[in-house]
Design an enzyme around this catalytic site. Sequence first.
Site, PDB file in Angstrom:
ATOM      1  CE  LYS A 178      -1.615  20.910  -9.469  1.00  0.00           C
ATOM      2  NZ  LYS A 178      -0.169  20.677  -9.375  1.00  0.00           N
TER       3      LYS A 178
HETATM    4  C1  PLP Z   1       0.546  19.554  -8.999  1.00  0.00           C
HETATM    5  C2  PLP Z   1       1.989  19.569  -9.292  1.00  0.00           C
HETATM    6  C3  PLP Z   1       2.688  18.391  -9.594  1.00  0.00           C
HETATM    7  C4  PLP Z   1       2.028  17.035  -9.560  1.00  0.00           C
HETATM    8  O1  PLP Z   1       1.061  16.898 -10.574  1.00  0.00           O
HETATM    9  P1  PLP Z   1      -0.043  15.736 -10.471  1.00  0.00           P
HETATM   10  O2  PLP Z   1      -0.985  15.978 -11.572  1.00  0.00           O
HETATM   11  O3  PLP Z   1      -0.665  15.909  -9.106  1.00  0.00           O
HETATM   12  O4  PLP Z   1       0.681  14.447 -10.566  1.00  0.00           O
HETATM   13  C5  PLP Z   1       4.021  18.487  -9.916  1.00  0.00           C
HETATM   14  N1  PLP Z   1       4.662  19.677  -9.914  1.00  0.00           N
HETATM   15  C6  PLP Z   1       4.027  20.824  -9.622  1.00  0.00           C
HETATM   16  C7  PLP Z   1       4.799  22.089  -9.610  1.00  0.00           C
HETATM   17  C8  PLP Z   1       2.673  20.814  -9.309  1.00  0.00           C
HETATM   18  O5  PLP Z   1       2.048  21.958  -9.021  1.00  0.00           O
END
Ligand code: PLP
Length: 490
Positions: free
Chosen positions: A110
């Site tokens: 993120k």
């Molecule tokens: C948010 C997240 C995901 C999923 O990503 P999306 O964009 O919601 O599909 C997978 N792994 C981790 C560690 C995340 O923080």
Amino acid sequence: MKLISTRDSQAVDALEAIICGIAKSGGLFVPTSFPELTKEEIEFCGKASYSEAAALVLSKYIDELSLEELNEITKRAYGGFDTEAIAPNVKLDENEYILELWHGRTLAFKDMALSVLPLLLVKSKEKKGLKEKTLVLVATSGDTGKAALDGFANVEGIDVCVFYPSDGVSQLQKLQMITQEGENTHVFAVKGNFDDAQTGVKNIFAHKEFVEFLRSKGYELSSANSINFGRLAPQIAYYVCSYARLLKEGEVKEGEKVNFVVPTGNFGNILAAYYAMKMGIPVNKLICASNKNNVLTDFFRKGKYTANREFFKTISPSMDILVSSNLERLLFELCGRKGEKVADWMKQLKEQGSYDISAEEMDLSDFYADWADEEETKQTIKKIYDKHGYLLDTHTAVAVNVYDKYLAETGDKTKTVIASTANPYKFVYDVLENFEKELPEEVFDAVDMLNKVTGEPIPQNIKALKGKEIRHKGIAEKTQMEDAILGFIK
Ligand SMILES: *Cc1c(COP(=O)(O)O)cnc(C)c1O
């Protein structure tokens, strides 16, 4: 560039899309067309610093800002990362690369977008001459919340409010959020799961009287969830950059296709890979990996989206999602950009919890989808560590397991990039369990033990959490999230 809503004809420029987050109709903003990257531009992304490459990709969509302004933004955004490559490709095996997306301050992918979004938002408001304060609302399955808090903390003119599911996040994810500093940060545990938190936030956006009330107090709402185009755009850059670097290093030849495997929840990360493909990155398959909440596997295999099913709490909590918001953007492309159709499916999803596209002539062949259960996920962590000495987190392990299934089924020899979305220490107990039977009660003892057993270095930002003051203790019923906001709006 102009962006349009997936549900109606509302059109805005990129800065407006970043400022408001979501269209009036509830639709998501998408580019009017996909800008193509030239051969020279892809080459540039392979040679340039990550922040320069990211600025170039952003400039294709956000042409309201100059390349110079975008370069300033990305340089600042990626300054706090712990490796110069920012998002390195690590070769795991013949044909297999791990794209590490967790070198930012909160140790999950993120950060790749949420270190950029606050700077884009401030710049967008400045360009539009907006003086109102912005209230950024975030529903989080664990990682978005911390990355948004970190990115927006102490940013002038912005308050950020995060709702996380009270029992749906790991201990360290929770600690990261509730110890957040900054007078403009607000964090609440919602009694429910991620979908409850996300629905709650969407309902607040749709509640006209409440939005008006906030306006009367000088606040405009915005979102830091992956529905905001300002989140999606920076994510496209790492797929472009990953490919461009493989090309530069001679790992792939010009025009050679690759697969991208993405551990998926809200469909934001994998959608960015799809956008990179639309911009000209040669892709064979986009492999959508789910955990036991395998609603997307069913969708890609059967053409039916059914959120009416049991919700499972898993060891990959950031993927514990039944309503994958960004799928709406893919549907829009696949159905030939027919907003009425998308609006109708989304209405069915809201009212009946499902929709069916199986009768449509939609081509889903760019995608492969499968899922991994809890046991398979754990075994994959152990297997990859034993084989390569490489430690996966629980989410990336889902992706690696699904890739193994794909290989067994297809025998495909295409070079493959697997998106690694978190540092293993964020999910320390579920990783450590694969190496030790007796787990320590104290989370920082578990951290030390994982370090001892695997030799994986402990990230500074995990160490720094120890003994940090708890600043956020608020709890909200899922029907009373607005009250939580009223508590800090004066
Ligand atoms: C948010 C997240 C995901 C999923 O990503 P999306 O964009 O919601 O599909 C997978 N792994 C981790 C560690 C995340 O923080």
